[in-house]
Design a protein around this motif. Structure first.
Motif, PDB file in Angstrom:
ATOM      1  N   ARG A  67       6.210  -4.361 -12.056  1.00 50.57           N
ATOM      2  CA  ARG A  67       7.043  -3.498 -12.888  1.00 50.57           C
ATOM      3  C   ARG A  67       6.214  -2.416 -13.582  1.00 50.57           C
ATOM      4  O   ARG A  67       6.663  -1.277 -13.718  1.00 50.57           O
ATOM      5  CB  ARG A  67       7.808  -4.328 -13.917  1.00 50.57           C
ATOM      6  N   LEU A 124       5.459   0.202 -11.015  1.00 47.83           N
ATOM      7  CA  LEU A 124       6.668   0.987 -10.740  1.00 47.83           C
ATOM      8  C   LEU A 124       6.931   2.006 -11.843  1.00 47.83           C
ATOM      9  O   LEU A 124       7.291   3.158 -11.565  1.00 47.83           O
ATOM     10  CB  LEU A 124       7.883   0.066 -10.591  1.00 47.83           C
ATOM     11  N   ARG A 165       2.394   6.220  -4.833  1.00 53.26           N
ATOM     12  CA  ARG A 165       3.635   5.530  -4.480  1.00 53.26           C
ATOM     13  C   ARG A 165       3.498   4.757  -3.164  1.00 53.26           C
ATOM     14  O   ARG A 165       3.966   3.623  -3.044  1.00 53.26           O
ATOM     15  CB  ARG A 165       4.777   6.541  -4.378  1.00 53.26           C
TER      16      ARG A 165
END
Length: 125
Positions: free
Chosen positions: A7, A10, A32
């Motif tokens: 998380r 992200l 990414r």
């Protein structure tokens, strides 16, 4: 604990800007891709070396937050060449680099590329 790391990465990816002028050379796009590769199973991914993962995350956060730029301020926003930051960004854009690469080609090479392009078009007919 892997879910928390996932998380955090992200969130960092969401915050990291993508520069459209640097197609396929942008750090945000590369980040990414690497996160997607490293966390293939999402929150269920098993991390082999959590310490290294945390160190990478902290390093990326420092880069994203301009930690070293703020810690060691510069007197001027130019390099030894005297080129401004905006000019550097423009020069490093993918389209400009491609144009410069085309300019470097010699006359003979340009003629050869044109000739082969025409010949391949004729062959396909």
């Amino acid at each position: 604990m892997a879910a928390t790391r996932y998380r955090r990465f992200l969130k960092l990816c969401e915050e990291w800007p993508v520069e459209e002028t640097k197609r396929q050379r942008d750090l945000g796009v590369f980040l990414r891709q690497r996160v997607a590769q490293a966390f293939r199973e999402g929150e269920n991914t098993q991390i082999a070396d959590p310490e290294t993962c945390d160190q990478m995350y902290e390093s990326l956060v420092r880069i994203h937050n301009n930690y070293y730029k703020n810690k060691y301020p510069r007197l001027k926003d130019t390099s030894f060449t005297g080129v401004s930051v905006q000019d550097c960004k423009m020069i490093l854009a993918t389209d400009v680099l491609k144009q410069m690469e085309d300019m470097k080609k010699g006359t003979w090479k340009k003629l050869r590329e044109r000739f082969y392009a025409k010949k391949s078009e004729e062959d396909s007919k």
